[in-house]
Design an enzyme around this catalytic site. Structure first.
Site, PDB file in Angstrom:
ATOM      1  N   SER A 275       0.847  -1.188   0.000  1.00 45.00           N
ATOM      2  CA  SER A 275       0.000   0.000   0.000  1.00 45.00           C
ATOM      3  C   SER A 275       0.882   1.237   0.000  1.00 45.00           C
ATOM      4  CB  SER A 275      -0.899   0.003   1.244  1.00 45.00           C
ATOM      5  OG  SER A 275      -1.463   1.283   1.461  1.00 45.00           O
ATOM      6  N   LYS A 281      -0.126  -3.806   4.786  1.00 49.58           N
ATOM      7  CA  LYS A 281      -0.974  -4.413   3.764  1.00 49.58           C
ATOM      8  C   LYS A 281      -0.197  -5.400   2.884  1.00 49.58           C
ATOM      9  CE  LYS A 281      -4.712  -3.515   2.683  1.00 49.58           C
ATOM     10  NZ  LYS A 281      -5.254  -2.346   1.959  1.00 49.58           N
ATOM     11  N   ASN A 283      -1.861  -6.850  -0.235  1.00 55.28           N
ATOM     12  CA  ASN A 283      -3.075  -6.963  -1.051  1.00 55.28           C
ATOM     13  C   ASN A 283      -2.979  -8.090  -2.074  1.00 55.28           C
ATOM     14  OD1 ASN A 283      -4.227  -4.627   0.156  1.00 55.28           O
ATOM     15  ND2 ASN A 283      -3.011  -3.325  -1.199  1.00 55.28           N
ATOM     16  N   ARG A 315     -20.488  -5.920 -47.299  1.00 56.38           N
ATOM     17  CA  ARG A 315     -19.540  -5.361 -46.339  1.00 56.38           C
ATOM     18  C   ARG A 315     -20.283  -4.323 -45.528  1.00 56.38           C
ATOM     19  NH1 ARG A 315     -14.551  -3.250 -49.063  1.00 56.38           N
ATOM     20  NH2 ARG A 315     -14.605  -5.416 -49.753  1.00 56.38           N
TER      21      ARG A 315
END
Length: 414
Positions: A275, A281, A283, A315
């Site tokens: 973090s 942290k 994560n 097309r």
């Protein structure tokens, strides 16, 4: 090619970059010119030109600007190549692109670029099959609580959870390995009329013209095909296969994200992301990025299907054009997510002690169904309540063994 707003995009490298796509279009033009010479339609001197050497990095911006005038990049590229050939090989300049139309070049070049995406996705899927089969075997009997609608349900094993992941990856593998990447050669309106006209002096002009598609396919390593310019299943199947992959990877990522919450702690990534402000942290970044791809891929595939449904005449105006960048984005993101999913699985940590502790803490609740079934049957509850869990592992493991024992399909032709 990089994208700061799609972290990890650099994993896809030059896949579908402007330079790569230009090279693919040039390869189509070169292979077609060689095929025209090979069948005797064009003079011998028109072949074996290094067309890619005529396209310099300094031309890229010019080509991008000029593409707006014609609505596609093929027209500007042909003009650039002819200009470069005019002095050194007038025959090549005169015969370049004859019998083709811009859609032939763009569609076939898309398939050339898609081949790398398919190959890389298959490699990622095979690696995931290997890792997941090992997880199933290792955790056949690792007990954990099953959860339905976010709540504790009954006992299960992490081996069965991993087997469900494996089944999703195997299903995705089946979709990707079954993809066919064909050339698109139809001329102005899918009739190959110009090529048949050019082959008018040959004994079988129609046979010579249709045979060119086979030569082009062989030269580019793609599948031969009749014109598919207004039937866009080739493109939607590519998109659908990519989404089947991101669905499977998203399911794995969601479980990792849920079970790695600190209050559960049953799974974790080997090296979580940090973090910018909170030093504690870790994560689950890989799972987060894989889930991101799973959340955004279906909408891209939906655009491909909408474009296919809007196909009209020989097309389409707008619908065909909407496919190119959409397919590029979808396949790049699938390749990135595939490598991230492989990395996630290779470093996945399974915390068996937390799984057992959670199950034991919920013992009375998760055995409630067992007690009611035993009472109904008039028998004493069994020591375990895992039903046919062990048996249900065998089918995905057998499928995995078959995939891993087979030669990677696209390596057979290399």
């Amino acid at each position: 090619m990089t994208d700061l707003l799609w972290p990890g995009d650099d994993r896809a490298g030059d896949l579908f970059s402007d330079a790569t796509f230009l090279a693919a279009m040039v390869a189509v033009e070169e292979a077609w010119l060689d095929a025209l010479v090979g069948t005797g339609i064009a003079p011998a001197g028109a072949a074996k030109e290094d067309l890619l050497g005529l396209v310099w990095p300094s031309h890229h911006q010019w080509l991008a600007n000029e593409s707006e005038l014609g609505g596609n990049p093929a027209m500007a590229l042909v003009a650039l190549l002819r200009d470069g050939l005019r002095e050194r090989n007038p025959d090549a300049a005169r015969w370049l692109h004859r019998g083709l139309t811009s859609q032939d070049v763009v569609d076939t070049a898309l398939m050339v670029c898609a081949r790398e995406a398919v190959d890389r996705t298959l490699a990622a899927l095979r690696e995931q099959v290997r890792r997941l089969a090992a997880l199933v075997e290792e955790h056949r009997a690792t007990p954990m609580v099953a959860r339905t609608l976010t709540q504790h349900a009954v006992p299960t094993t992490f081996g069965l959870r991993a087997a469900q992941w494996l089944t999703g990856v195997l299903d995705a593998y089946d979709d990707v390995v079954g993809l066919v990447l064909p050339v698109q050669v139809g001329g102005a309106a899918g009739t190959m009329a110009a090529t048949v006209e050019l082959a008018g002096d040959l004994p079988d002009p129609v046979g010579a013209a249709t045979g060119l598609a086979l030569e082009l396919a062989t030269g580019l390593g793609l599948a031969p095909s009749t014109p598919w310019h207004t039937s866009r299943a080739t493109v939607t199947r590519l998109g659908d296969a990519a989404v089947r992959c991101t669905d499977a990877w998203g399911r794995i990522a969601n479980d990792v994200l849920t079970l790695s919450r600190p209050e559960l702690g049953e799974l974790s990534e080997v090296a979580g992301g940090g973090s910018s402000t909170m030093p504690h942290k870790a994560n689950p970044v890989l799972a987060t990025l894989v889930r991101r791809a799973a959340l955004t891929a279906p909408q891209l595939a939906a655009t491909l299907h909408l474009a296919a449904a809007e196909s009209v005449d020989e097309r389409s105006a707008g619908a065909w054009h909407a496919e190119w960048a959409t397919l590029r984005t979808l396949l790049r993101r699938a390749v990135v997510a595939g490598e991230q999913a492989s990395e996630l699985l290779s470093g996945l940590r399974v915390h068996e002690d937390r799984m057992r502790a959670t199950l034991e803490a919920a013992r009375d609740d998760v055995r409630a169904e067992q007690r009611s079934m035993a009472e109904l049957a008039g028998t004493a509850p069994r020591e375990e309540y895992l039903g046919a869990t062990a048996a249900f592992l065998e089918a995905p493991l057998a499928r995995a063994a078959g995939v891993l024992a087979a030669t990677p399909p696209r390596e057979e032709t290399r």
